[in-house]
Design a protein around this motif. Structure first.
Motif, mmCIF file in Angstrom:
data_model
loop_
_atom_site.group_PDB
_atom_site.id
_atom_site.type_symbol
_atom_site.label_atom_id
_atom_site.label_comp_id
_atom_site.label_asym_id
_atom_site.label_seq_id
_atom_site.Cartn_x
_atom_site.Cartn_y
_atom_site.Cartn_z
ATOM 1 N N ARG A 19 0.819 -1.213 0.000
ATOM 2 C CA ARG A 19 0.000 0.000 0.000
ATOM 3 C C ARG A 19 0.850 1.260 0.000
ATOM 4 O O ARG A 19 0.555 2.212 -0.725
ATOM 5 C CB ARG A 19 -0.924 -0.016 1.219
ATOM 6 C CG ARG A 19 -1.785 1.234 1.371
ATOM 7 C CD ARG A 19 -2.833 1.054 2.453
ATOM 8 N NE ARG A 19 -2.255 0.709 3.742
ATOM 9 C CZ ARG A 19 -1.782 1.599 4.615
ATOM 10 N NH1 ARG A 19 -1.813 2.887 4.335
ATOM 11 N NH2 ARG A 19 -1.296 1.202 5.787
ATOM 12 N N SER A 36 0.041 -2.472 -7.132
ATOM 13 C CA SER A 36 -0.798 -1.732 -6.191
ATOM 14 C C SER A 36 -2.215 -2.273 -6.173
ATOM 15 O O SER A 36 -2.704 -2.825 -7.165
ATOM 16 C CB SER A 36 -0.843 -0.243 -6.561
ATOM 17 O OG SER A 36 0.422 0.351 -6.468
ATOM 18 N N LYS A 37 -2.855 -2.075 -5.037
ATOM 19 C CA LYS A 37 -4.252 -2.466 -4.859
ATOM 20 C C LYS A 37 -5.167 -1.387 -5.423
ATOM 21 O O LYS A 37 -4.964 -0.203 -5.149
ATOM 22 C CB LYS A 37 -4.524 -2.666 -3.359
ATOM 23 C CG LYS A 37 -5.974 -2.930 -3.007
ATOM 24 C CD LYS A 37 -6.144 -3.010 -1.495
ATOM 25 C CE LYS A 37 -7.616 -3.150 -1.113
ATOM 26 N NZ LYS A 37 -7.792 -3.197 0.359
ATOM 27 N N PRO A 38 -6.194 -1.763 -6.200
ATOM 28 C CA PRO A 38 -7.130 -0.747 -6.694
ATOM 29 C C PRO A 38 -7.986 -0.191 -5.567
ATOM 30 O O PRO A 38 -8.292 -0.882 -4.592
ATOM 31 C CB PRO A 38 -7.981 -1.524 -7.707
ATOM 32 C CG PRO A 38 -7.893 -2.944 -7.284
ATOM 33 C CD PRO A 38 -6.530 -3.115 -6.682
ATOM 34 N N SER A 39 -8.351 1.072 -5.693
ATOM 35 C CA SER A 39 -9.211 1.689 -4.682
ATOM 36 C C SER A 39 -10.653 1.231 -4.896
ATOM 37 O O SER A 39 -11.024 0.771 -5.981
ATOM 38 C CB SER A 39 -9.126 3.214 -4.768
ATOM 39 O OG SER A 39 -9.522 3.656 -6.054
ATOM 40 N N ASN A 40 -11.459 1.347 -3.847
ATOM 41 C CA ASN A 40 -12.871 0.985 -3.943
ATOM 42 C C ASN A 40 -13.716 2.160 -3.490
ATOM 43 O O ASN A 40 -13.270 3.017 -2.724
ATOM 44 C CB ASN A 40 -13.181 -0.243 -3.073
ATOM 45 C CG ASN A 40 -14.437 -0.966 -3.528
ATOM 46 O OD1 ASN A 40 -15.027 -0.621 -4.556
ATOM 47 N ND2 ASN A 40 -14.839 -1.979 -2.793
ATOM 48 N N GLU A 77 -6.298 1.953 -15.302
ATOM 49 C CA GLU A 77 -6.244 0.588 -14.790
ATOM 50 C C GLU A 77 -6.554 -0.417 -15.891
ATOM 51 O O GLU A 77 -7.460 -0.223 -16.693
ATOM 52 C CB GLU A 77 -7.262 0.403 -13.653
ATOM 53 C CG GLU A 77 -7.009 1.294 -12.451
ATOM 54 C CD GLU A 77 -8.130 1.239 -11.427
ATOM 55 O OE1 GLU A 77 -7.902 1.683 -10.296
ATOM 56 O OE2 GLU A 77 -9.233 0.764 -11.765
ATOM 57 N N ASN A 80 -13.217 11.624 -0.856
ATOM 58 C CA ASN A 80 -12.726 10.276 -0.574
ATOM 59 C C ASN A 80 -11.727 10.283 0.572
ATOM 60 O O ASN A 80 -11.187 11.312 0.955
ATOM 61 C CB ASN A 80 -12.041 9.694 -1.814
ATOM 62 C CG ASN A 80 -13.040 9.217 -2.844
ATOM 63 O OD1 ASN A 80 -14.170 8.910 -2.522
ATOM 64 N ND2 ASN A 80 -12.610 9.183 -4.094
ATOM 65 N N ARG A 135 -5.398 9.358 0.497
ATOM 66 C CA ARG A 135 -4.377 8.333 0.348
ATOM 67 C C ARG A 135 -3.073 8.833 0.956
ATOM 68 O O ARG A 135 -2.689 9.976 0.792
ATOM 69 C CB ARG A 135 -4.161 8.012 -1.131
ATOM 70 C CG ARG A 135 -5.364 7.350 -1.792
ATOM 71 C CD ARG A 135 -5.095 7.107 -3.258
ATOM 72 N NE ARG A 135 -6.238 6.510 -3.919
ATOM 73 C CZ ARG A 135 -6.314 6.310 -5.240
ATOM 74 N NH1 ARG A 135 -5.319 6.678 -6.011
ATOM 75 N NH2 ARG A 135 -7.376 5.762 -5.767
ATOM 76 N N ASN A 163 -7.437 13.269 -3.168
ATOM 77 C CA ASN A 163 -8.250 12.246 -3.797
ATOM 78 C C ASN A 163 -9.717 12.663 -3.884
ATOM 79 O O ASN A 163 -10.584 11.828 -4.086
ATOM 80 C CB ASN A 163 -8.140 10.941 -2.986
ATOM 81 C CG ASN A 163 -8.530 9.736 -3.812
ATOM 82 O OD1 ASN A 163 -8.336 9.725 -5.020
ATOM 83 N ND2 ASN A 163 -9.086 8.723 -3.179
#
Length: 332
Positions: free
Chosen positions: A116, A124-128, A232, A306, A309, A323
């Motif tokens: 992260r 990287s992990k995608p945001s939700n 993405e 949001n 980050r 963000n």
């Protein structure tokens, strides 16, 4: 040392060629925590008790599929990185350099934290979408649409809009091109029905820029967070709008998508997009201009704040990324 993997390479100081096989194996075997019992318990809390935590829901239904995502800033997906001994070891090594961030008590937790905070350029992990924010937006759209009940989501994503629609007792219609994602969305929808039997849904495995005639004139409002051009790559996306040319993307995806939404939506309905410019691409202008040119009228704007980050480094310094995003709402 240079790590070469799947035709890409990275020069990193965090790998010296030494592997720790037992630790690598442990990370691989324990990275995913797909506990359906916890997911269903959390699902009941969301649907019946007004709770908004969704970590167990995401982990069970979507984390493994979402980990196929490759960002324009990364060389690999998380699943690809997990398959590489060298890359796994590199992130394990990152957990050893800052005891203020990594406490050493849970290797997998520390490993995920390293991804992260320091995954940019690697994986990287995608945001939700935040559930509480999504519920608020859908409720506002429902009110603006004359208390309509039929909601269409052109890009399903990781299930938050599906979940929010069930919280509000809306009928959900969703589209997604990711063949690996569709079964998990349907599993979540069916599990929702065990808690809320009157919940109704339709999920189409196709691009939302292609018209489904039986939906024409049936929808009260539409809302989604669409793909941000090439931000993405979801790893299982063979749809024809994928292109390296932004203008072609607008022509092949944005314009026909809006055409379809206009046909689906009732005369009193609303069409809304959560978009933000990135990397110099004018997404806000593209969506708003195309909507206006096709006869839609801007009627409202919602500011969506949001979760901020946070980035980090071995020095312990933190960086903050703005963000905040907007929801642009149009009337027919």
């Amino acid at each position: 040392m240079i790590i070469e993997y799947l035709g890409k390479s990275v020069d990193t100081k965090h790998f010296d060629g030494v592997l720790e096989p037992e630790k690598i194996k442990y990370v691989r075997e324990n990275y995913y925590t797909e506990n359906k019992e916890l997911a269903l318990k959390q699902l009941k809390g969301v649907l019946l008790e007004g709770k908004t935590n969704t970590n167990h829901i995401y982990n069970y239904y979507f984390e493994r599929v979402a980990a196929d995502t490759i960002f324009y800033t990364t060389k690999w997906s998380i699943n690809q990185a997990l398959a590489s001994d060298e890359l796994v070891q590199m992130f394990i090594n990152k957990t050893k350099i800052n005891d203020k961030v990594f406490d050493g008590k849970d290797l997998v937790k520390d490993f995920k934290t390293a991804l992260r905070l320091a995954g940019k350029g690697y994986a990287s992990k995608p945001s939700n979408f935040p559930l509480k924010e999504c519920i608020s937006i859908l409720k506002a759209l429902q009110d603006l649409s004359g208390n309509g009940k039929i909601y269409l989501d052109p890009c399903c994503g990781w299930g938050i809009r599906l979940l929010a629609s069930a919280v509000l007792d809306l009928d959900y219609i969703g589209f997604d091109v990711n063949a690996n994602l569709i079964p998990k969305l349907k599993e979540l929808a069916e599990d929702i029905k065990t808690i809320k039997p009157n919940f109704r849904y339709m999920i189409f495995e196709q691009g939302s820029q292609y018209l489904v005639p039986e939906l024409v004139g049936c929808v009260d409002f539409c809302f989604t967070s669409p793909p941000y051009f090439n931000l993405e790559d979801y790893g299982n996306n063979e749809d024809s709008y994928r292109t390296t040319n932004y203008d072609q993307w607008v022509k092949l995806f944005v314009n026909p998508l809006i055409d379809c939404l206009i046909q689906y939506t009732k005369s009193t309905g609303k069409i809304a997009f959560n978009v933000k410019d990135f990397k110099g691409y004018p997404l806000v202008q593209s969506f708003t201009q195309a909507s206006i040119l096709k006869g839609l009228t801007p009627c409202s704007y919602l500011s969506m704040k949001n979760i901020t980050r946070v980035g980090g480094s071995s020095s312990g310094k933190k960086t903050f990324v703005d963000n905040d995003e907007g929801v642009y709402i149009f009337s027919k």
